[in-house]
Design an enzyme around this catalytic site. Structure first.
Site, PDB file in Angstrom:
ATOM      1  CB  ALA A  68      -0.875  -0.005   1.241  1.00  0.00           C
ATOM      2  N   GLY A 117       0.652  -5.638   0.405  1.00  0.00           N
ATOM      3  CA  GLY A 117      -0.422  -5.742  -0.587  1.00  0.00           C
ATOM      4  C   GLY A 117       0.026  -6.440  -1.864  1.00  0.00           C
ATOM      5  CD  GLU A 120      -2.435  -8.188   2.338  1.00  0.00           C
ATOM      6  OE1 GLU A 120      -2.110  -7.028   2.027  1.00  0.00           O
ATOM      7  OE2 GLU A 120      -3.126  -8.457   3.335  1.00  0.00           O
ATOM      8  CD  GLU A 140       1.254  -6.071   5.589  1.00  0.00           C
ATOM      9  OE1 GLU A 140       1.922  -7.050   5.995  1.00  0.00           O
ATOM     10  OE2 GLU A 140       0.849  -5.975   4.420  1.00  0.00           O
TER      11      GLU A 140
END
Ligand code: NAD
Length: 716
Positions: A68, A117, A120, A140
């Site tokens: 992100a 991300g 992911e 994270e």
């Protein structure tokens, strides 16, 4: 088929569509708002198309996708409900679910870093093929948050709960071989074969040779663990992870709790649990601090790279003067990171000690399987111990690390300047002495600056690069480039006694001395400050620094800042020094040190210290913890504010990073300025006023008072 500024989709032969990530105007791909919106649009088109048989995901950049765009989240962190971060996350959840539910198989070709991300996204695909040059991971929790786009849901379902707990709670980046073994990716190939391999897997899935729907079932259904197994995995790891992370870092535990609560759920419910967990951690000040530090780290990295670009040449050969604790450490670190180095001392015993230290560190690496014996040999061979200045005309930089004595340093600097070329940079590792003053011994002061490492050199990330009055940009640029090459975090500061870190550390120690004088127990102060988050309390830290070193530095600081750093009484530090209790180095200081089973010094409480201190201190009494924190932290914080206001350091971010990297200031507090922001500068100024009878170190600056009046913060 689709062309955006971050994503494009085109049709290849055989009904295969290729979605390519290439964020324009950026060096890396990331999920910023633009990318998320384009992904939604592109997936919508793919979902509606009836001629697509398979989807390949690729990146045109060296990295696949770094996660992100954290800057977009920053305003949301630290707010009571996570600032509505859940709705910010929602769109990409929908995207990933749609990707996972497409009517045809999907395969991602991971060519470079796929972090957060990025991984992911990969987990939402049916197949993952990875280049040997790539790395993956979910970092994270290192930022005080948890994976927010399905990482806690899909990773345990793809690779098992144990792997997911390990990857998510450590936040580490993972090598391709590890990812393959863990089942996170389906294949690892050389970079030049990546595209072909991914296309082949996709074709097999299109041809029905690989069951992509079974993979989707695995990811969208509950975990395949019975209740007892689930309890064992999650409860035991919670206890272990809590012990590792400590009470100030809640994110890893929240991540495990999310995985545990979602273990018996289908995808959508599991994702709702993750989202609630994300909102919970995003609302903590820990997330705000750690994300802030991450951004500050990027800032100092960018600045250091900027200096490196300005360097007139790369440091190919270096030299260090003095083979003591610091010189030996500098030689090791330079050689280990690939810059050959001469190590000069005035006696053979010094050289032997420096080399044996390097040997010890390298042997540890070999024993842990992190280095081959051949590599160890190469590193050692690139340290050239010497008692003479022979061939010093072939070095690009000399780091002076002899004893902390201005007269000796002046003589040594003048001497070495005669043996190097006109453009060799000379840098001093002095801890406290002004660079402008040391430069007085030199014919070419423009080539001279400070390069202040921290002890132990191999473990401490910070290097302060200090600009004296006459230091040139060329000298700074080459020194920063060398620090970068040594794998260190360089922060350029202006000159003053103690520079940035020691200038604020000594006022902190002065706060400690004041507390002891008034009857505080050093053990209580250590406990309170350790609970505050410092890796060690001040008594322990003074023992590690060394009472002789501290005593000497104190005098330099007092000369530099007589109005507030002159001693007005015999301190506990003086008592220790006068009684030859130098700390860890001679086995006794505030504590005494015994060797543990592994040969490491272990601190033990000594009644003798109390007996020695008694005549110089008030009767022992318990202090309120808030008073201890205020009396320790205020002097450090006001001095740091002076450094910022005087331009010793360029920004609050750099000052905070310097304290985290140089002396281990608790990262979850994000630095001293963030700590002030978190309590409110008006409250901080009130705290200063409450203790102003303790001296000038407790005075808030005018600028701080102004900020308090205007309600401003160091970080906006
Ligand atoms: P040390 O006493 O361990 O080592 C000093 C070395 O310098 C000795 O081996 C000595 O033989 C050698 N030396 C003395 N005169 C010399 C000369 N003319 N030429 C070559 N070598 C000479 O000291 P140290 O702790 O390594 O500190 C060195 C410098 O680094 C000091 O300026 C100190 O302030 C600074 N420093 C120390 C620390 C620390 O924690 N020890 C941290 C940061 C900076």
């Amino acid at each position: 088929m689709f062309k955006g500024s971050a994503i494009s989709v085109k049709m290849l032969d055989g009904g295969i569509a290729e979605m390519n990530f290439d964020l324009q105007g950026e060096s890396v791909n990331k999920f910023n708002t633009q990318t998320v919106l384009e992904l939604e649009e592109a997936l919508g088109l793919l979902d509606a198309a009836d001629d697509v048989k398979g989807l390949l995901l690729t990146s045109s950049k060296g990295v696949f996708l770094v996660g992100a765009d954290i800057t977009e989240f920053v305003p949301l962190f630290g707010k009571s409900d996570g600032g509505g971060v859940g709705s910010h996350l929602a769109k990409n959840h929908d995207n990933f679910n749609l990707l996972e539910d497409l009517d045809f198989p999907t395969c991602i070709a991971i060519n470079g870093y796929a972090m957060g991300g990025g991984l992911e996204l990969a987990l939402a695909c049916d197949f993952r093929i990875m280049s040997t040059a790539a790395k993956v991971g979910l970092p994270e929790t290192k930022l005080g948050i948890i994976p927010g786009w399905g990482g806690t849901v899909r990773l345990p379902r793809v690779a098992g709960a144990d792997t997911a707990i390990d990857w998510i709670c450590s936040g580490k980046e993972q090598r391709p071989d590890v990812a393959l073994k863990a089942g996170v990716v389906d294949g690892v190939v050389a970079p030049e074969n990546l595209r072909e391999a991914a296309l082949a897997v996709l074709q097999d899935a299109i041809d029905g040779k690989m069951d992509y729907e079974a993979r989707r079932d695995q990811k969208t259904e509950p975990l395949k663990l019975n209740e007892t197994e689930a309890m064992m995995v999650f409860e035991t790891s919670k206890a272990f992870v809590a012990g590792m992370a400590g009470p100030n870092y809640p994110a890893p535990i929240v991540a495990i709790e999310c995985m545990q609560q979602a273990a018996r759920k289908y995808r959508d419910d599991a994702i709702a649990i993750e989202r609630a967990g994300f909102e919970k951690v995003a609302s903590t000040s820990v997330a705000e601090s750690l994300v802030g530090l991450f951004l500050s780290d990027q800032l100092i990295g960018k600045k250091a790279k900027g200096w490196e670009k300005k360097a007139d040449k790369k440091v190919e050969r270096a030299a260090v003067l003095g083979a003591g604790i610091m010189g030996g450490g500098i030689a090791y670190q330079s050689a280990y990171k690939g810059t050959p180095i001469k190590m000069k001392d005035i006696n053979q015993a010094g050289l032997d000690l420096g080399l044996s230290e390097a040997n010890k560190l390298l042997s540890k690496q070999v024993n842990r399987g992190r280095m081959t014996v051949e590599k160890m040999g190469q590193v050692l061979a690139s340290i050239d111990p010497t008692l003479s200045y022979d061939n010093f005309d072939g070095v690009d930089i000399v780091v002076e690390a002899v004893v902390e004595n201005p007269k000796v340093k002046h003589a040594v600097l003048a001497d070495v300047e005669k043996h190097v070329t006109d453009d060799t940079v000379i840098a001093s590792n002095t801890s406290t002495i002004s660079i402008t003053y040391l430069a007085e011994a030199l014919e070419r002061p423009e080539n001279f600056c400070g390069m202040h490492f921290f002890n132990p050199v191999h473990a401490m990330p910070l290097v302060e690069v200090i600009r004296g009055e006459k230091t040139s940009d060329t000298a700074i640029a080459r020194t920063v480039a060398y620090a970068n090459a040594m794998g260190k975090k360089a922060i350029v500061v202006n000159d003053c006694p103690g520079f940035l870190v020691n200038r604020v550390l000594f006022p902190y120690f002065a706060g400690f001395m004041g507390l002891l004088k008034d009857g505080a127990d050093f053990q209580q102060v250590d406990k309170v400050m350790e609970r505050f988050g410092w890796p060690m309390g001040p008594a322990y830290l003074m023992d590690v620094v060394g009472m002789d070193t501290g005593h000497h530095a104190e005098a330099v600081m007092a000369e530099g800042f007589p109005d507030r750093m002159t001693k007005t009484y015999k301190t506990a530090g003086d008592v220790m020094f006068e009684n030859d209790r130098y700390g860890q180095k001679n086995g006794k200081g505030f504590y005494v040190y015994e060797l543990d089973k592994r040969g490491k010094p272990k601190k033990v409480v000594s009644q003798e210290s109390y007996d020695l201190l008694a005549p110089e201190t008030a009767e022992l009494k318990e202090f309120d913890k808030d008073e201890i924190i205020a009396r320790m932290m205020v002097p450090m914080a006001t001095e740091l504010a002076r450094c910022l206001e005087e331009g010793i350091v360029g920004s609050a971010s750099e000052a905070d990073m310097a304290l985290v990297y140089g002396v281990g200031f608790p990262p979850f507090r994000g630095g001293v300025f963030r700590w002030i922001d978190s309590i409110g500068i008006d409250k901080f100024v009130a705290m200063c006023d409450q203790y102003k009878h303790l001296g000038k170190l407790y005075e808030a600056t005018d600028a701080m008072r102004e900020m308090a009046a205007n309600g401003t913060k160091y970080y906006t």
